[in-house]
Design a protein around this motif. Structure first.
Motif, PDB file in Angstrom:
ATOM      1  N   ASN A 161     -30.062 -26.781  -1.261  1.00 10.60           N
ATOM      2  CA  ASN A 161     -28.882 -26.260   0.085  1.00 10.60           C
ATOM      3  C   ASN A 161     -27.966 -26.620  -0.183  1.00 10.60           C
ATOM      4  N   TYR A 162     -26.553 -25.449   0.408  1.00 12.17           N
ATOM      5  CA  TYR A 162     -25.967 -25.115   0.209  1.00 12.17           C
ATOM      6  C   TYR A 162     -24.874 -25.245   1.196  1.00 12.17           C
ATOM      7  N   ASP A 163     -23.345 -26.098   1.315  1.00 13.14           N
ATOM      8  CA  ASP A 163     -23.223 -26.345   2.192  1.00 13.14           C
ATOM      9  C   ASP A 163     -21.255 -25.910   2.445  1.00 13.14           C
ATOM     10  N   ARG A 164     -21.070 -25.337   3.730  1.00 13.45           N
ATOM     11  CA  ARG A 164     -19.561 -25.972   3.236  1.00 13.45           C
ATOM     12  C   ARG A 164     -18.914 -26.567   5.081  1.00 13.45           C
ATOM     13  N   PHE A 165     -18.336 -27.946   4.841  1.00 17.33           N
ATOM     14  CA  PHE A 165     -17.638 -28.579   5.936  1.00 17.33           C
ATOM     15  C   PHE A 165     -16.223 -28.581   5.194  1.00 17.33           C
ATOM     16  N   ASP A 173      -5.612 -31.496   4.707  1.00 12.83           N
ATOM     17  CA  ASP A 173      -6.894 -30.983   4.638  1.00 12.83           C
ATOM     18  C   ASP A 173      -8.123 -30.561   3.495  1.00 12.83           C
ATOM     19  N   VAL A 174      -9.114 -30.623   4.047  1.00 19.27           N
ATOM     20  CA  VAL A 174     -10.087 -30.714   3.156  1.00 19.27           C
ATOM     21  C   VAL A 174     -11.515 -29.639   2.776  1.00 19.27           C
ATOM     22  N   THR A 175     -12.057 -28.862   2.181  1.00 18.08           N
ATOM     23  CA  THR A 175     -13.043 -27.866   1.854  1.00 18.08           C
ATOM     24  C   THR A 175     -13.620 -28.538   1.067  1.00 18.08           C
ATOM     25  N   ALA A 176     -15.376 -29.770   1.575  1.00 17.66           N
ATOM     26  CA  ALA A 176     -16.298 -29.296   0.804  1.00 17.66           C
ATOM     27  C   ALA A 176     -17.095 -28.612   0.763  1.00 17.66           C
ATOM     28  N   LYS A 177     -17.768 -28.467  -0.900  1.00 16.21           N
ATOM     29  CA  LYS A 177     -18.670 -27.346  -0.558  1.00 16.21           C
ATOM     30  C   LYS A 177     -19.330 -27.840  -1.424  1.00 16.21           C
ATOM     31  N   THR A 178     -21.565 -28.507  -0.366  1.00 18.31           N
ATOM     32  CA  THR A 178     -21.816 -29.279  -1.515  1.00 18.31           C
ATOM     33  C   THR A 178     -23.590 -28.416  -2.129  1.00 18.31           C
ATOM     34  N   LEU A 179     -24.059 -29.228  -2.418  1.00 17.89           N
ATOM     35  CA  LEU A 179     -25.102 -28.396  -3.424  1.00 17.89           C
ATOM     36  C   LEU A 179     -26.305 -30.155  -3.888  1.00 17.89           C
ATOM     37  N   THR A 180     -27.200 -29.486  -2.749  1.00 14.56           N
ATOM     38  CA  THR A 180     -27.713 -30.561  -2.172  1.00 14.56           C
ATOM     39  C   THR A 180     -29.446 -30.258  -2.840  1.00 14.56           C
TER      40      THR A 180
END
Length: 187
Positions: A161-165, A173-180
């Motif tokens: 999964n790839y998600d963007r928060f 300000d925080v942008t998090a991109k996760t690969l799980t």
């Protein structure tokens, strides 16, 4: 306050899995992987870092293609020492949204692609010499994600999964991109 949000999301999802929706199934997911974060701090500029991320999701599949979900994710945790003191920073959040997927081997069977979207509220916790300060984002922000995986049977599947928060508040300000990698159990 975050405990109350998690409790409310859990109770809402539990109510959705009532016998009235007998054709669907409840689910729980465990996810773990890597996060890439971009920070913007008022008066200090930009920075980026990455860390291990993990989370729990739960919800209800109304059919093989559409679900509602609630989740808790920890996207960042780090300890810093400025030569005198230790600082610990943790970024985590809760959210609620919808998920959709298309299986290529039948309902909840074989390879699939999917997506999810909704709203999440981020929380930053900073600890300095045992004193904890918590800053909650000023508003819920949208999240979006895509994934692909394999359902081994109607009860269990794995996915990448790839998600963007996004999260903001208190001049941060925080942008998090996760690969799980995720494991889902349906019941």
């Amino acid at each position: 306050m975050n405990k109350h949000i998690v409790l409310a999301v859990s109770l809402a999802l539990a109510g959705l899995s009532a016998p009235a929706f007998a054709d669907g199934s409840g689910f729980i997911r465990v996810e773990g992987g890597r996060s890439d974060l971009d920070f913007q701090v008022d008066g200090f500029g930009d920075a980026s870092d990455n860390d291990t991320t993990w989370g729990f999701r739960g919800g209800y599949w109304f059919n093989a293609n559409f679900a509602v979900e609630g989740f808790y994710n920890q996207v960042y945790s780090a300890t810093y020492n400025d030569g005198f003191d230790d600082y610990r920073i943790k970024l985590h959040g809760v959210g609620i949204g919808v998920a959709a997927k298309k299986n290529f081997g039948g309902d909840h069977k074989g390879f699939f692609i999917g997506g999810r979207a909704g709203f999440a509220r981020g929380v930053a916790t900073a600890e300095y010499d045992g004193s904890v300060e918590e800053a909650e984002a000023s508003s819920a922000k949208p999240y979006i994600g895509v994934g692909a995986g394999y359902d081994f049977n109607e009860k269990f599947g794995l996915s990448l999964n790839y998600d963007r928060f996004k999260s903001s508040g208190d001049g941060l300000d925080v942008t998090a991109k996760t690969l799980t990698l995720g494991a889902e159990l349906r019941f």
